[in-house]
Design a protein around this motif. Structure first.
Motif, mmCIF file in Angstrom:
data_model
loop_
_atom_site.group_PDB
_atom_site.id
_atom_site.type_symbol
_atom_site.label_atom_id
_atom_site.label_comp_id
_atom_site.label_asym_id
_atom_site.label_seq_id
_atom_site.Cartn_x
_atom_site.Cartn_y
_atom_site.Cartn_z
ATOM 1 N N ASP A 78 -15.464 36.523 -45.473
ATOM 2 C CA ASP A 78 -15.893 36.431 -46.874
ATOM 3 C C ASP A 78 -14.812 36.844 -47.871
ATOM 4 O OD1 ASP A 78 -18.434 35.526 -46.109
ATOM 5 O OD2 ASP A 78 -19.084 37.590 -45.763
ATOM 6 N N LYS A 79 -13.582 36.953 -47.381
ATOM 7 C CA LYS A 79 -12.440 37.175 -48.277
ATOM 8 C C LYS A 79 -11.777 35.817 -48.515
ATOM 9 C CE LYS A 79 -12.866 41.703 -48.171
ATOM 10 N NZ LYS A 79 -13.178 42.500 -49.360
ATOM 11 N N PRO A 80 -10.885 35.736 -49.513
ATOM 12 C CA PRO A 80 -10.272 34.430 -49.801
ATOM 13 C C PRO A 80 -9.525 33.838 -48.603
ATOM 14 C CG PRO A 80 -9.462 36.142 -51.319
ATOM 15 C CD PRO A 80 -10.516 36.766 -50.486
ATOM 16 N N ILE A 81 -8.911 34.704 -47.816
ATOM 17 C CA ILE A 81 -8.262 34.233 -46.587
ATOM 18 C C ILE A 81 -9.153 34.701 -45.444
ATOM 19 C CG2 ILE A 81 -6.121 34.237 -45.252
ATOM 20 C CD1 ILE A 81 -4.814 35.302 -47.966
ATOM 21 N N ASP A 82 -9.891 33.735 -44.886
ATOM 22 C CA ASP A 82 -11.073 34.049 -44.067
ATOM 23 C C ASP A 82 -10.908 33.457 -42.664
ATOM 24 O OD1 ASP A 82 -13.576 34.212 -42.913
ATOM 25 O OD2 ASP A 82 -14.660 33.645 -44.736
ATOM 26 N N PRO A 83 -10.917 34.306 -41.641
ATOM 27 C CA PRO A 83 -10.751 33.797 -40.270
ATOM 28 C C PRO A 83 -11.848 32.809 -39.849
ATOM 29 C CG PRO A 83 -11.348 36.143 -40.264
ATOM 30 C CD PRO A 83 -11.051 35.773 -41.675
ATOM 31 N N ASP A 84 -12.958 32.798 -40.567
ATOM 32 C CA ASP A 84 -13.989 31.808 -40.255
ATOM 33 C C ASP A 84 -13.606 30.415 -40.754
ATOM 34 O OD1 ASP A 84 -15.533 33.722 -39.042
ATOM 35 O OD2 ASP A 84 -16.708 34.161 -40.850
ATOM 36 N N ARG A 85 -12.707 30.391 -41.748
ATOM 37 C CA ARG A 85 -12.284 29.093 -42.301
ATOM 38 C C ARG A 85 -10.837 28.773 -41.976
ATOM 39 N NH1 ARG A 85 -12.407 30.509 -47.989
ATOM 40 N NH2 ARG A 85 -11.483 28.442 -48.308
ATOM 41 N N HIS A 86 -10.018 29.835 -41.839
ATOM 42 C CA HIS A 86 -8.577 29.632 -41.712
ATOM 43 C C HIS A 86 -8.039 30.116 -40.378
ATOM 44 C CE1 HIS A 86 -9.071 30.179 -46.248
ATOM 45 N NE2 HIS A 86 -8.696 28.927 -46.110
ATOM 46 N N PHE A 87 -6.946 29.507 -39.950
ATOM 47 C CA PHE A 87 -6.159 30.042 -38.848
ATOM 48 C C PHE A 87 -5.028 30.849 -39.488
ATOM 49 C CE2 PHE A 87 -2.694 29.295 -35.558
ATOM 50 C CZ PHE A 87 -3.150 30.317 -34.716
ATOM 51 N N ILE A 88 -5.140 32.145 -39.404
ATOM 52 C CA ILE A 88 -4.263 33.043 -40.161
ATOM 53 C C ILE A 88 -3.185 33.599 -39.241
ATOM 54 C CG2 ILE A 88 -4.195 35.135 -41.570
ATOM 55 C CD1 ILE A 88 -7.376 34.621 -41.836
#
Lengths: 381, 381
Positions: A89-99
């Motif tokens: 739920d942060k702007p850089i989100d492991p649920d959406r991004h591969f960080i």
């Protein structure tokens, strides 16, 4: 020592979770003329790459930062340095991004640096490690992306020295990055920036324990010099108003001045603590190399001094964020970059945020910054 | 060692002209609780006291300054540090004024300081020298004025730490000073000011040659630490724009970067030179004591934090001068002082001057500053 290619060595540390290091064969050609082989890169990843490989985000850390952007630090045990911006739920989100976050070349948290063993002679490089640049750091990161199977970044993001990398990325690999978020950073180190770093380097080199950098054998490192270097640098990370608000002239645990040389004022005690705690987690030679890399940074230099020309080949969208009380890399530096990007016909948004905390503001609670990062990323997704 | 009272020892050095030192019996009671006796004061005078004793001007020097305001320095051979403002046809003119400049208490150019011999034990005080304050410096100056037969000052004038003394003078001796000119200064050291000084002190104390201050016997002084302290401080004396204008990112005597740790950039070479040349003329322990005195400076502190109350007993006219690019003691500090003076019903004029040179501007060519000083002095004569 065998150089293993393309093998990710995964080591589990029960206290601190997964730590990953990869040894890449290289050679990594360097701006200074030489080459490095092998190239160790320590990194952390969060989330997973999606089917079309479009959700990778590379986070670049600052001068003395590390790959533990959202994992606890193996030495200090502290939580990741940017959990305010990276996580569910942060702007850089492991649920959406591969960080991905990698320890920069030259550092001391697992990536190749002066403390690494020179495979040719079997002892640490020390000052035989080649002087590296921000572009060299970026090229090492690109090697890591190759290893991870990431062809293209949705975005590269970084603050301070991380912002220099984020800025350099699209100029070096125009086809591999769609967006760049550059926070509290600059396109070139100013004379004052260089001057502060030079004080730090001289403090380290003046420490008799430095011994030309050859202190690894007995582990008796130039801690006093490194602590002084950190203290000087730390002042530049904070605003005058922030220091006044936080400490003012308040005394440390007593009612009146001691008329001595103990840490009478809270700000003295705080600074001493910053210096002492830093030496527990950082290598003095790495400090020399990484400050040198930032001093050498001048994106316009190879383009007849024109920053607009430097951006000529880029294709990424850019987002610049500065903080009004940052006197290390003031807003005007970000504005110069935006002007150059616009002159080059590139898409660039820019916002100056208000904060009392100076340069370090990007590492602190900054809801506005989070909104800007989130908006920029979603607009490109 | 005999303590001689009231005797001015005049020593002629053929190369550097007249050097004067007086040993006063004291005791000088100190803010820290102790007392100092005897009190050596090294000073220079220019011009002569007129019949009604109304033309005496005391010039107070900055942190690492000296009494050689318009005479050549005995160690460096350089001309006096303020010949731009002091001299024939200058605003402070030996043909019109009796000009006095004394080395501050705690310093190392002839006045009592840590390098002085403690008469009780016959060896240098080193860190047994008492911690002193700006007010202690002022009281020592008043003792010198007594010795010279100066009952009242036409004006006390100083920049930076000299400005702190000029500001404190009318609060301590309201009947002995008619005017105070305070240049590029402040009424209290900020947290950031203290922080920079603490870096310098830690750099000195981290040098193994410091040895708790006991380095006088063999003369092997903590030069490396003192040089680093000076480098850090020197950055604060210059503006970011001034450094950029003077050095930018220009390389030192070569066409391209060395990819090493030599002084590649001109600003690095300049800073190193500042550090190295400073240790030839200054004592590391004195640097500790004098920075401590400035950190302790807070004129409002003894008046419930009210600067206006601090000025309650003063009778002098005040003139405040600041420089727009001074970030060590910014214009707002001078403005605060003026507001407090006005709140206290005192006469105070104030001007902010434009200069690219930051804090050091008051030591450089500043025709506007000279006009302001001249106008202020003549209006009171």
């Amino acid at each position: 020592m065998s150089v293993q290619s393309d093998i990710a060595a995964a080591a589990t540390d029960q206290r601190f979770g997964l730590r990953r290091t990869v040894r890449l064969p290289g050679p990594l050609k360097l701006d200074g003329g030489g080459a490095l082989a092998p190239v160790d890169i320590a990194y952390e990843t969060y989330g997973s790459l999606n089917a079309d490989g479009s959700n990778a985000i590379l986070i670049c850390h600052a001068l003395t930062g590390d790959q533990f952007v959202a994992s606890s630090h193996p030495v200090t045990g502290k939580p990741g340095w940017w959990t305010r911006a990276v996580g569910p739920d942060k702007p850089i989100d492991p649920d959406r991004h591969f960080i991905i976050c990698a320890n920069v070349l030259g550092s001391c948290l697992g990536s190749s640096g002066p403390a690494s063993v020179d495979p040719v002679i079997g002892v640490p490089y020390a000052m035989r490690f080649p002087v590296i640049t921000i572009a060299d750091m970026v090229r090492a990161q690109a090697m890591l992306l190759d290893h991870l199977g990431v062809a293209k970044l949705e975005a590269v993001i970084g603050g301070s020295m991380g912002g220099m990398q984020a800025l350099a990325w699209p100029t070096i690999f125009p086809d591999r990055v769609r967006g760049a978020i550059v926070i509290a950073s600059t396109a070139r180190h100013s004379a004052q920036n260089i001057a502060f770093h030079e004080v730090g380097r001289q403090a380290i080199m003046a420490d008799p324990r430095w011994r030309g950098g050859n202190y690894y054998a007995d582990g008796d490192a130039p801690a006093a010099g490194l602590a002084v270097a950190r203290m000087a640098a730390h002042i530049t990370y904070l605003s005058e108003a922030g220091l006044t608000e936080k400490f003012g002239r308040r005394l440390q645990g007593r009612d009146s001045k001691t008329f001595g040389f103990d840490a009478d004022f809270q700000v003295e005690s705080y600074l001493r603590h910053q210096g002492i705690s830093f030496v527990e987690r950082f290598d003095a030679n790495s400090y020399l190399y990484i400050t040198r890399a930032t001093d050498y940074f001048d994106l316009a230099e190879d383009h007849d001094g024109s920053l607009a020309l430097a951006f000529g080949r880029t294709r990424a969208r850019f987002c610049l964020i500065s903080f009004d009380t940052d006197w290390l890399y003031p807003t005007r530096e970000s504005r110069n970059i935006v002007h150059a990007l616009h002159a080059a016909g590139r898409e660039a948004s820019f916002v100056e945020l208000a904060s009392p905390f100076g340069h370090d503001a990007f590492l602190l609670e900054a809801p506005e910054m989070n909104r800007v990062i989130d908006g920029f990323l979603r607009a490109g997704e």
